[in-house]
Scaffold this active site. Structure first.
Site, PDB file in Angstrom:
ATOM      1  CE  LYS A 182      -2.615   3.324   1.754  1.00 23.18           C
ATOM      2  NZ  LYS A 182      -1.888   4.406   1.174  1.00 23.18           N
ATOM      3  N   GLY A 235       6.312   5.248   8.509  1.00 25.86           N
ATOM      4  CA  GLY A 235       5.150   6.191   8.575  1.00 25.86           C
ATOM      5  C   GLY A 235       5.329   7.032  10.022  1.00 25.86           C
ATOM      6  CB  SER A 236       2.972   9.531  11.423  1.00 28.40           C
ATOM      7  OG  SER A 236       1.765   8.858  11.260  1.00 28.40           O
ATOM      8  CD  GLU A 258      12.084   4.234   9.710  1.00 27.65           C
ATOM      9  OE1 GLU A 258      11.878   4.958  10.489  1.00 27.65           O
ATOM     10  OE2 GLU A 258      12.616   4.399   8.526  1.00 27.65           O
ATOM     11  CB  CYS A 293      12.356   8.529   9.024  1.00 32.74           C
ATOM     12  SG  CYS A 293      13.313   7.435   8.208  1.00 32.74           S
ATOM     13  CD  GLU A 392       9.405  12.742  12.173  1.00 33.90           C
ATOM     14  OE1 GLU A 392       8.172  12.181  12.184  1.00 33.90           O
ATOM     15  OE2 GLU A 392      10.180  12.365  11.595  1.00 33.90           O
TER      16      GLU A 392
HETATM   17  P1  ADP Z   1       2.473  10.953   7.148  1.00 33.06           P
HETATM   18  O1  ADP Z   1       2.107  11.762   8.277  1.00 33.06           O
HETATM   19  O2  ADP Z   1       4.158  11.026   7.128  1.00 33.06           O
HETATM   20  O3  ADP Z   1       2.046  10.899   5.778  1.00 33.06           O
HETATM   21  P2  ADP Z   1       1.202   8.487   7.840  1.00 33.06           P
HETATM   22  O4  ADP Z   1       1.685   7.530   8.679  1.00 33.06           O
HETATM   23  O5  ADP Z   1       0.049   9.113   7.685  1.00 33.06           O
HETATM   24  O6  ADP Z   1       2.464   9.566   7.479  1.00 33.06           O
HETATM   25  O7  ADP Z   1       1.476   7.773   6.081  1.00 33.06           O
HETATM   26  C1  ADP Z   1       2.486   6.661   5.898  1.00 33.06           C
HETATM   27  C2  ADP Z   1       1.491   5.694   5.267  1.00 33.06           C
HETATM   28  O8  ADP Z   1       0.575   4.993   6.284  1.00 33.06           O
HETATM   29  C3  ADP Z   1       0.889   5.803   3.860  1.00 33.06           C
HETATM   30  O9  ADP Z   1       0.853   5.018   3.056  1.00 33.06           O
HETATM   31  C4  ADP Z   1      -0.613   6.258   4.712  1.00 33.06           C
HETATM   32  O10 ADP Z   1      -1.792   6.004   3.516  1.00 33.06           O
HETATM   33  C5  ADP Z   1      -0.796   5.034   5.465  1.00 33.06           C
HETATM   34  N1  ADP Z   1      -1.828   5.385   6.705  1.00 33.06           N
HETATM   35  C6  ADP Z   1      -2.224   6.559   6.997  1.00 33.06           C
HETATM   36  N2  ADP Z   1      -3.149   6.270   8.207  1.00 33.06           N
HETATM   37  C7  ADP Z   1      -3.229   4.849   8.079  1.00 33.06           C
HETATM   38  C8  ADP Z   1      -4.209   4.224   8.879  1.00 33.06           C
HETATM   39  N3  ADP Z   1      -5.086   4.648   9.603  1.00 33.06           N
HETATM   40  N4  ADP Z   1      -4.268   2.915   8.636  1.00 33.06           N
HETATM   41  C9  ADP Z   1      -3.178   2.289   7.715  1.00 33.06           C
HETATM   42  N5  ADP Z   1      -2.325   2.851   6.930  1.00 33.06           N
HETATM   43  C10 ADP Z   1      -2.540   4.342   7.156  1.00 33.06           C
END
Ligand code: ADP
Length: 488
Positions: A182, A235-236, A258, A293, A392
């Site tokens: 994804k 991601g976050s 991560e 990151c 961050e």
């Molecule tokens: P950023 O704030 O850096 O965009 P995110 O954690 O929101 O970081 O995004 C990283 C990835 O996680 C993206 O592919 C995003 O679509 C996905 N993502 C965001 N929210 C969710 C969620 N609730 N469940 C699964 N994947 C998610």
């Protein structure tokens, strides 16, 4: 390059079971951060679409079309994928830059360059990692097999989609797993193209499925699937928490995270080349607009050299060429999206309110381009309780805090919830080793910032996550250990 930057990008489909398919939901616009134009559309996969992708990956895994292929055969396909990534590197890099705004020179090396190297590295590992014979009593044979976990869900971010996607995809595939990938909704295009490359190079249908869409819908569906065995994520922290909750609420799948960092870059007055330290430190935070990151986003600097060092660093920051990421003279490209830029700027208001002094930057620039650009920003007088010290930004914003002693430097370095990266600049070898030992982080650089290659693991401690990408250690995420206990 001009032709590539103007090339029309066809509307994208989901890569499901070896074919390109429409999703149930409405498509999403792909907006280029270079100038705000709509590049194309991607599909928004629903929970049902994700279910179909997982079912396809499961079927592929169970019938052994990849998982039970001879290691040498898997290795051949993965080398072919690496070759094709290299052959298409220019197209991949330009497409990725149009999608996510990273400046071209960096994107070319970090995206197709790293992705090809990653596929090669794990291709070579396939026939070199073995199971174990346990040192049991002589009337027993204890065999420890390393078996693929099954279906891996990989959720990746938008800052380096191809590189980070490959860090997860390549070791998972090397070990014989199937993957549902994804991408981030603001950086899906290169990973969709990678799916085509994998398919063209002989990866069997169903072994890789790519589902595009929002995190809230598509990502969440993958995280809640009861048929995904391992979730691997970059991601976050907020999303990381949701993934752990999703695992708990579904099938207790393993979740590797991560997450972000607030990495300290620590400069001691005894560093023999402070000018060089300032130069490297500037790129340590500002490259890719701070959307890295491991970015060195907190500068801790010994008070005796604080003012001089900040002056040198500010000079570096102001000299950086920010602009069109496809202009080869640009050193910094665009911020990934309007939302991200707005978020970066909201930190500036907080910094001012909390007593921070914005020495340079702090604002949107090049607004007439229609793109999302931000000036490299240096903020001094950042206290340990300030938002800018603790949270961050994921933008081109450096928070500066002075210290007086080594003990204080170490205490400040560790005074956040994160533990991803760090750096120490010093001419004192013993001090360097003491700091490496004392800093809680996945990587500590000494007299540099940000260097790494495939041979070393990348991962965080504390709330920066768990598990590692890269190196042979990453393979452990995608295998289970199975014991055969044989009475002789
Ligand atoms: P950023 O704030 O850096 O965009 P995110 O954690 O929101 O970081 O995004 C990283 C990835 O996680 C993206 O592919 C995003 O679509 C996905 N993502 C965001 N929210 C969710 C969620 N609730 N469940 C699964 N994947 C998610």
């Amino acid at each position: 390059m001009d032709k590539l930057r103007q090339a029309a990008v066809a509307p994208q489909k989901l890569f499901l079971d070896g074919t390109w398919q429409a999703a149930e939901g409405a498509p999403l616009d792909v907006v280029s951060p270079i100038d705000g134009s709509v590049l194309t559309t991607i599909e928004g996969a629903s929970a049902a679409d994700v279910g179909r992708a997982v079912a396809s990956a499961r079927a592929a895994f169970e019938d052994g079309r990849w998982s039970r292929l001879a290691p040498a055969a898997r290795k051949k396909v993965m080398h072919a994928i690496a070759d094709r990534i290299e052959a298409e590197a220019l197209e991949l890099a330009v497409l990725g830059v149009r999608d996510n705004g990273t400046e071209f020179n960096m994107a070319y090396k970090a995206e197709p360059g790293s992705a090809a190297g990653t596929f090669r590295y794990y291709a070579e590992a396939i026939d070199k990692v073995a199971g174990e014979i346990a040192p049991t009593a002589p009337d027993v044979l204890g065999l420890v097999h390393r078996v693929p976990v099954g279906v891996v869900g990989a959720i990746v971010p938008w800052n380096f989609p191809l590189m980070i996607g490959a860090w997860k995809l390549a070791p998972a595939l090397a070990m014989g797993n199937s993957v549902v990938l994804k991408p981030a909704e603001t950086a899906s295009l290169t990973l969709l193209r990678l799916a085509r490359i994998c398919s063209d190079c002989g990866l069997p249908d169903g072994v890789l499925n790519v589902v595009t869409g929002t995190g809230a819908e598509t990502g969440a569906a993958l995280a809640h699937s009861t048929d995904v065995d391992v979730l691997t994520f970059t991601g976050s922290g907020a999303t990381g928490r949701r993934l752990l909750e999703a695992s708990a609420a579904s099938n207790l799948k393993r979740v590797y995270l991560e997450l972000g960092g607030k990495s300290p870059n620590i400069v001691f007055a005894d560093d023999p080349d402070l000018a060089q330290a300032a130069k490297v430190s500037a790129m340590g935070i500002f490259r890719n607009s701070g959307q890295v990151c491991v970015a060195g986003s907190r500068l801790l600097v010994e008070r005796a050299v604080h003012d001089d060092f900040v002056a040198m660093l500010t000079e570096q920051a102001e000299a950086l060429q920010v602009g069109d990421p496809l202009d080869l003279r640009s050193q910094i490209g665009a911020v990934n999206s309007e939302d991200q830029l707005r978020r970066n700027l909201s930190f500036m208001d907080m910094a001012r309110a909390e007593g921070g002094h914005i020495v340079t930057g702090g604002a949107r620039i090049l607004g007439d381009t229609g793109g999302t650009y931000m000036a490299p920003t240096v903020v001094t007088r950042v206290t340990p309780d300030a938002t800018l010290f603790q949270r961050e930004v994921f933008g081109p914003v450096l928070a500066v805090t002075p210290f007086d002693t080594e003990e204080e430097a170490l205490r400040l370095a560790n005074a956040t919830e994160f533990g991803l990266a760090a750096a120490v600049w010093t001419g004192n070898l013993s001090r360097a080793h003491r700091m490496v030992a004392g800093i809680r982080a996945g990587v500590v650089h000494v007299n540099t910032y940000g260097g790494a290659d495939m041979t070393v693991p990348l991962g965080g401690v504390k709330q920066s996550g768990n598990g590692h990408d890269k190196s042979l250690h990453a393979l452990d995420k995608y295998v289970d250990l199975k014991t055969a206990w044989i009475q002789l």
